[in-house]
Design a protein around this motif. Sequence first.
Motif, PDB file in Angstrom:
ATOM      1  N   ALA A 246      26.626  52.850  -4.660  1.00 33.93           N
ATOM      2  CA  ALA A 246      26.812  54.262  -3.583  1.00 33.93           C
ATOM      3  C   ALA A 246      24.714  54.227  -2.912  1.00 33.93           C
ATOM      4  N   ARG A 247      24.064  53.915  -4.253  1.00 31.73           N
ATOM      5  CA  ARG A 247      22.657  53.277  -3.606  1.00 31.73           C
ATOM      6  C   ARG A 247      22.581  52.732  -1.764  1.00 31.73           C
ATOM      7  N   LEU A 248      23.029  51.202  -2.285  1.00 32.06           N
ATOM      8  CA  LEU A 248      23.359  51.001  -1.073  1.00 32.06           C
ATOM      9  C   LEU A 248      23.946  51.360  -0.103  1.00 32.06           C
ATOM     10  N   ARG A 249      24.797  51.856   0.428  1.00 32.60           N
ATOM     11  CA  ARG A 249      26.013  52.874   1.386  1.00 32.60           C
ATOM     12  C   ARG A 249      24.848  53.531   1.989  1.00 32.60           C
ATOM     13  N   HIS A 250      24.198  54.531   0.768  1.00 35.85           N
ATOM     14  CA  HIS A 250      23.094  55.392   0.785  1.00 35.85           C
ATOM     15  C   HIS A 250      22.270  54.417   1.806  1.00 35.85           C
ATOM     16  N   ARG A 282      21.371  41.950   0.721  1.00 38.92           N
ATOM     17  CA  ARG A 282      21.409  40.668   1.307  1.00 38.92           C
ATOM     18  C   ARG A 282      23.004  40.811   1.105  1.00 38.92           C
ATOM     19  N   GLU A 283      22.993  41.291  -0.839  1.00 41.00           N
ATOM     20  CA  GLU A 283      23.869  40.351  -1.016  1.00 41.00           C
ATOM     21  C   GLU A 283      24.940  41.219  -0.835  1.00 41.00           C
ATOM     22  N   ARG A 284      25.164  42.626  -0.616  1.00 41.86           N
ATOM     23  CA  ARG A 284      26.178  42.763  -0.540  1.00 41.86           C
ATOM     24  C   ARG A 284      26.686  43.485   1.307  1.00 41.86           C
ATOM     25  N   TYR A 285      25.481  42.869   2.204  1.00 41.45           N
ATOM     26  CA  TYR A 285      25.522  43.485   3.812  1.00 41.45           C
ATOM     27  C   TYR A 285      26.047  42.367   4.130  1.00 41.45           C
ATOM     28  N   GLY A 286      25.738  41.438   3.991  1.00 39.93           N
ATOM     29  CA  GLY A 286      25.525  40.014   4.162  1.00 39.93           C
ATOM     30  C   GLY A 286      23.652  39.735   5.368  1.00 39.93           C
ATOM     31  N   VAL A 287      22.734  40.355   5.046  1.00 39.74           N
ATOM     32  CA  VAL A 287      22.150  40.590   5.758  1.00 39.74           C
ATOM     33  C   VAL A 287      20.609  40.990   5.732  1.00 39.74           C
ATOM     34  N   PRO A 288      19.353  41.190   5.353  1.00 40.31           N
ATOM     35  CA  PRO A 288      18.753  41.449   4.746  1.00 40.31           C
ATOM     36  C   PRO A 288      18.494  42.812   5.936  1.00 40.31           C
ATOM     37  N   PRO A 289      18.073  43.702   4.568  1.00 38.44           N
ATOM     38  CA  PRO A 289      17.945  45.498   5.529  1.00 38.44           C
ATOM     39  C   PRO A 289      17.548  45.970   7.285  1.00 38.44           C
TER      40      PRO A 289
END
Length: 298
Positions: A246-250, A282-289
């Motif tokens: 939830a935090r990563l989606r936010h 990066r683990e979640r989306y494949g790239v850094p923020p």
Amino acid sequence: MSAAELPGTAVPAPPPGMVVTGRYDEGPGYRINRPAGASSWLLTWTTDGSGLLRQGTVETTARAGDLVVLAPGVPHSYAVGPGARRWRFWWTHCQVRPHWIPWLAPRVLGDGVYAVGTPDGTRARIEAAFHRVLADSRWTGTGAPPAPAADDDPVAVAHGSAARELALCALEEVVLLATAGAHPAAPGGDAGDERVRRAEELIAADPAAPHTVRSLAARVALSPSRFAHLFTARTGVPPMRALREARLRHAARLLESSDLTVERVAAASGFPSPFHFNRVFRERYGVPPGAYRSGERL
């Protein structure tokens, strides 16, 4: 034989957090083997022929009208069914919405495998919903989403939160139509389900809050151990993993829609350490923020 013991070349799954969907028409010899499983959920819906799916120690055959869902983290494989001339099916890799899990739960076979035979009367609408998942995954977030077309490319990846959420809305229709007749909801629902749903609402309302297993359990009047058990059983993920998602989606939404610095996005999403935030994002989306904000997404 477990899925991990199957021969054949291992095929990687899409990175976690993505919505990737497609429709395939495969013949004998087609097989996918993932000895480490996938980091996302996999939903398949068969329209013709048959497929054989294995996950952990569970094996199931999917025929026309069957929705088979594989939870993440368990070795799995799937192939054209023995003796079948083809397997025509839709598939989607994604992170499922937590409230789908109770819909699927009555049809669990074990090892994170859920199998639902859809009624004939819902199949045309389910087919149309999958076409929308495919089309909505291509939406850029501006203008009208593209209309489904018969000659669409058979695979699409949703880029951006708007396309992901719209595609998940169509996929939610698939899951609801497939499972609605399987287990009529009792008035008021199970007390454990209600408490888990309340905890999910608390997380969704303020993912950046300093939630812990103990604090969430106290809010729903359960012991921490009982709460963790119920939450994991009903959603498929432990409470703190659901909180991190939830935090990563936010954070992803803030990166897409605000000019906040990465450090402030991290803090506003409940990550006190920017270093930790960069690593898990990066683990979640494949790239850094920063790259995600610039549009360098998988």
